[in-house]
Motif scaffolding. Structure first.
Motif, mmCIF file in Angstrom:
data_model
loop_
_atom_site.group_PDB
_atom_site.id
_atom_site.type_symbol
_atom_site.label_atom_id
_atom_site.label_comp_id
_atom_site.label_asym_id
_atom_site.label_seq_id
_atom_site.Cartn_x
_atom_site.Cartn_y
_atom_site.Cartn_z
ATOM 1 N N MET A 106 20.915 -42.792 11.543
ATOM 2 C CA MET A 106 20.940 -41.372 11.886
ATOM 3 C C MET A 106 21.961 -40.623 11.033
ATOM 4 S SD MET A 106 19.703 -38.875 13.589
ATOM 5 C CE MET A 106 18.701 -39.694 14.832
ATOM 6 N N GLY A 107 23.102 -41.291 10.700
ATOM 7 C CA GLY A 107 24.111 -40.646 9.882
ATOM 8 C C GLY A 107 23.572 -40.251 8.524
ATOM 9 N N LEU A 108 22.752 -41.118 7.941
ATOM 10 C CA LEU A 108 22.181 -40.838 6.634
ATOM 11 C C LEU A 108 21.190 -39.693 6.704
ATOM 12 C CD1 LEU A 108 22.002 -41.549 3.676
ATOM 13 C CD2 LEU A 108 20.332 -43.329 4.247
ATOM 14 N N VAL A 109 20.433 -39.634 7.789
ATOM 15 C CA VAL A 109 19.473 -38.535 7.976
ATOM 16 C C VAL A 109 20.207 -37.205 8.084
ATOM 17 C CG1 VAL A 109 17.733 -37.550 9.507
ATOM 18 C CG2 VAL A 109 17.750 -40.014 9.052
ATOM 19 N N LYS A 110 21.305 -37.191 8.839
ATOM 20 C CA LYS A 110 22.101 -35.966 8.962
ATOM 21 C C LYS A 110 22.678 -35.552 7.619
ATOM 22 C CE LYS A 110 23.533 -36.401 13.803
ATOM 23 N NZ LYS A 110 24.688 -36.530 14.734
ATOM 24 N N ALA A 111 23.123 -36.534 6.840
ATOM 25 C CA ALA A 111 23.680 -36.239 5.523
ATOM 26 C C ALA A 111 22.620 -35.642 4.608
ATOM 27 C CB ALA A 111 24.255 -37.510 4.904
ATOM 28 N N ALA A 112 21.401 -36.196 4.664
ATOM 29 C CA ALA A 112 20.314 -35.694 3.831
ATOM 30 C C ALA A 112 19.941 -34.265 4.223
ATOM 31 C CB ALA A 112 19.096 -36.614 3.952
ATOM 32 N N VAL A 113 19.885 -34.012 5.515
ATOM 33 C CA VAL A 113 19.578 -32.652 5.982
ATOM 34 C C VAL A 113 20.676 -31.684 5.561
ATOM 35 C CG1 VAL A 113 19.276 -31.199 8.032
ATOM 36 C CG2 VAL A 113 18.177 -33.447 7.918
ATOM 37 N N GLY A 114 21.938 -32.115 5.697
ATOM 38 C CA GLY A 114 23.055 -31.276 5.270
ATOM 39 C C GLY A 114 22.998 -30.970 3.786
ATOM 40 N N ASP A 115 22.658 -31.980 2.982
ATOM 41 C CA ASP A 115 22.533 -31.768 1.539
ATOM 42 C C ASP A 115 21.427 -30.772 1.215
ATOM 43 O OD1 ASP A 115 24.526 -33.608 1.255
ATOM 44 O OD2 ASP A 115 23.407 -34.976 -0.033
ATOM 45 N N ALA A 116 20.288 -30.900 1.906
ATOM 46 C CA ALA A 116 19.164 -29.996 1.653
ATOM 47 C C ALA A 116 19.537 -28.553 1.961
ATOM 48 C CB ALA A 116 17.952 -30.421 2.483
ATOM 49 N N VAL A 117 20.184 -28.351 3.098
ATOM 50 C CA VAL A 117 20.577 -26.990 3.496
ATOM 51 C C VAL A 117 21.637 -26.436 2.542
ATOM 52 C CG1 VAL A 117 21.633 -25.597 5.317
ATOM 53 C CG2 VAL A 117 19.995 -27.396 5.913
ATOM 54 N N LEU A 118 22.625 -27.269 2.207
ATOM 55 C CA LEU A 118 23.696 -26.822 1.322
ATOM 56 C C LEU A 118 23.148 -26.478 -0.067
ATOM 57 C CD1 LEU A 118 26.862 -26.513 1.271
ATOM 58 C CD2 LEU A 118 26.882 -28.710 0.080
ATOM 59 N N THR A 119 22.245 -27.312 -0.588
ATOM 60 C CA THR A 119 21.670 -27.061 -1.905
ATOM 61 C C THR A 119 20.831 -25.794 -1.887
ATOM 62 O OG1 THR A 119 21.579 -29.453 -2.291
ATOM 63 C CG2 THR A 119 20.328 -28.054 -3.789
ATOM 64 N N PHE A 120 20.083 -25.582 -0.820
ATOM 65 C CA PHE A 120 19.300 -24.349 -0.657
ATOM 66 C C PHE A 120 20.197 -23.122 -0.791
ATOM 67 C CE2 PHE A 120 17.853 -20.924 2.105
ATOM 68 C CZ PHE A 120 16.532 -20.742 1.711
ATOM 69 N N MET A 121 21.316 -23.137 -0.088
ATOM 70 C CA MET A 121 22.237 -22.001 -0.131
ATOM 71 C C MET A 121 22.927 -21.889 -1.488
ATOM 72 S SD MET A 121 23.965 -21.956 3.690
ATOM 73 C CE MET A 121 24.685 -23.594 3.534
ATOM 74 N N TRP A 122 23.264 -23.051 -2.078
ATOM 75 C CA TRP A 122 23.943 -23.043 -3.372
ATOM 76 C C TRP A 122 23.050 -22.428 -4.449
ATOM 77 C CZ3 TRP A 122 28.410 -23.512 -5.810
ATOM 78 C CH2 TRP A 122 28.393 -23.741 -7.187
ATOM 79 N N ILE A 123 21.780 -22.799 -4.462
ATOM 80 C CA ILE A 123 20.852 -22.267 -5.458
ATOM 81 C C ILE A 123 20.781 -20.747 -5.356
ATOM 82 C CG2 ILE A 123 18.420 -22.120 -6.112
ATOM 83 C CD1 ILE A 123 19.704 -24.632 -7.109
ATOM 84 N N ILE A 124 20.702 -20.241 -4.157
ATOM 85 C CA ILE A 124 20.605 -18.792 -3.969
ATOM 86 C C ILE A 124 21.871 -18.103 -4.467
ATOM 87 C CG2 ILE A 124 20.519 -16.971 -2.223
ATOM 88 C CD1 ILE A 124 18.641 -18.716 -0.604
ATOM 89 N N CYS A 125 23.020 -18.640 -4.134
ATOM 90 C CA CYS A 125 24.276 -18.007 -4.537
ATOM 91 C C CYS A 125 24.544 -18.167 -6.030
ATOM 92 C CB CYS A 125 25.439 -18.597 -3.738
ATOM 93 S SG CYS A 125 25.425 -18.179 -1.981
ATOM 94 N N ALA A 126 24.428 -19.390 -6.539
ATOM 95 C CA ALA A 126 24.752 -19.659 -7.942
ATOM 96 C C ALA A 126 23.795 -18.957 -8.895
ATOM 97 C CB ALA A 126 24.736 -21.163 -8.198
ATOM 98 N N SER A 127 22.522 -18.873 -8.516
ATOM 99 C CA SER A 127 21.524 -18.284 -9.405
ATOM 100 C C SER A 127 21.590 -16.757 -9.463
ATOM 101 C CB SER A 127 20.115 -18.719 -8.971
ATOM 102 O OG SER A 127 19.977 -20.122 -9.028
ATOM 103 N N THR A 128 22.325 -16.168 -8.551
ATOM 104 C CA THR A 128 22.460 -14.709 -8.558
ATOM 105 C C THR A 128 23.805 -14.252 -9.117
ATOM 106 O OG1 THR A 128 23.195 -14.816 -6.239
ATOM 107 C CG2 THR A 128 20.866 -14.358 -6.636
ATOM 108 N N ILE A 129 24.584 -15.187 -9.644
ATOM 109 C CA ILE A 129 25.890 -14.816 -10.211
ATOM 110 C C ILE A 129 25.721 -13.850 -11.379
ATOM 111 C CG2 ILE A 129 27.845 -15.696 -11.553
ATOM 112 C CD1 ILE A 129 27.911 -18.111 -9.760
ATOM 113 N N GLY A 130 24.722 -14.111 -12.231
ATOM 114 C CA GLY A 130 24.496 -13.242 -13.377
ATOM 115 C C GLY A 130 24.169 -11.823 -12.961
ATOM 116 N N ALA A 131 23.267 -11.668 -11.994
ATOM 117 C CA ALA A 131 22.894 -10.343 -11.513
ATOM 118 C C ALA A 131 24.072 -9.660 -10.825
ATOM 119 C CB ALA A 131 21.713 -10.447 -10.551
ATOM 120 N N THR A 132 24.821 -10.413 -10.035
ATOM 121 C CA THR A 132 25.982 -9.837 -9.347
ATOM 122 C C THR A 132 27.047 -9.395 -10.338
ATOM 123 O OG1 THR A 132 25.559 -11.345 -7.489
ATOM 124 C CG2 THR A 132 27.691 -10.238 -7.545
#
Length: 240
Positions: A1-27
């Motif tokens: 279960m710990g690994l599943v939680k880690a994978a879900v956390g990574d997916a959510v964190l990467t989702f947010m990171w892509i949105i923030c990092a990819s808009t740095i140029g526009a910002t």
């Protein structure tokens, strides 16, 4: 279960990171237009934005129990013996696909939500030179930033904010020259997300330039760190 939680956390964190990092140029462009600056001043704005995002995601990653958005970093810290208890090569093999899924979701969300007047500023990692030159560039850049991150995080200042500022400056130092070669990405999940949207995720270019070479660069950086800063040998206890 710990690994599943880690994978879900990574997916959510990467989702947010892509949105923030990819808009740095526009910002950066928006802020520069508002205050009326360009050139080196724009680079300073970008560096400051990277710093803010780095600090923010440091807190978010901790809140998610050590989530990550870059498998190369996880592997590098594992090699030098500074990874978390749950960060192993086996867990990375499970968490990387989760990061890739999060990256795809982040790119798709950006393509839908980004205002039309700024959508032309959205561009993922793009190979702008020949295949082998791009592969070498991506590997060298990942090697450089990984080594700096290892030194700063493990041997650098204790201040969380100083660590992130130093990493932000280092990131700009590799992003500026790397933009003429590969983007750069230095993150297989990030590259996969953009490649999937443009239906280039199953090409040799994607694997060679954006997966294999960054991974090799991170591994070599970790081994160089071990060479420069050898791990301490456990002290032998005297027996009576």
């Amino acid at each position: 279960m710990g690994l599943v939680k880690a994978a879900v956390g990574d997916a959510v964190l990467t989702f947010m990171w892509i949105i923030c990092a990819s808009t740095i140029g526009a910002t950066t462009s928006i802020i520069a237009d508002i205050i009326g600056v360009e050139g080196n001043a724009s680079l300073a704005i970008t560096t400051a934005l990277i710093f803010v995002i780095s600090v923010l995601f440091g807190f978010i990653a901790d809140a998610f129990g050590g989530a990550s958005f870059n498998a190369t970093g996880t592997v590098a810290f594992y090699i030098v013996g500074a990874a978390g208890d749950d960060d192993t090569l086996m867990s990375t093999a499970v968490r990387f696909p989760a990061q890739a899924v999060g990256a795809v979701g982040g790119v798709l969300a950006l393509m839908e939500l980004m205002p039309l007047e700024y959508k032309h500023m959205l561009e993922g990692p793009t190979l702008k030179v020949d295949l082998h030159t791009g592969a070498i560039a991506e590997g060298v850049l990942t090697f450089a930033i990984t080594f700096v991150v290892l030194v700063v995080i493990i041997k650098g200042p204790k201040s969380f904010f100083w660590k992130n500022w130093m990493i932000s400056v280092a990131a700009m130092a590799v992003i500026v020259p790397g933009s003429s070669y590969t983007g750069p990405s230095m993150n297989p999940a990030n590259a996969f997300g953009w490649a999937y949207v443009y239906n280039k995720h199953n090409t040799w270019e994607q694997f060679y330039v954006y997966w294999i070479c960054p991974s090799l660069g991170a591994i070599l950086a970790a081994w160089l760190y071990r060479l420069v800063f050898p791990p301490r040998q456990p002290s032998k206890q005297k027996t009576a």
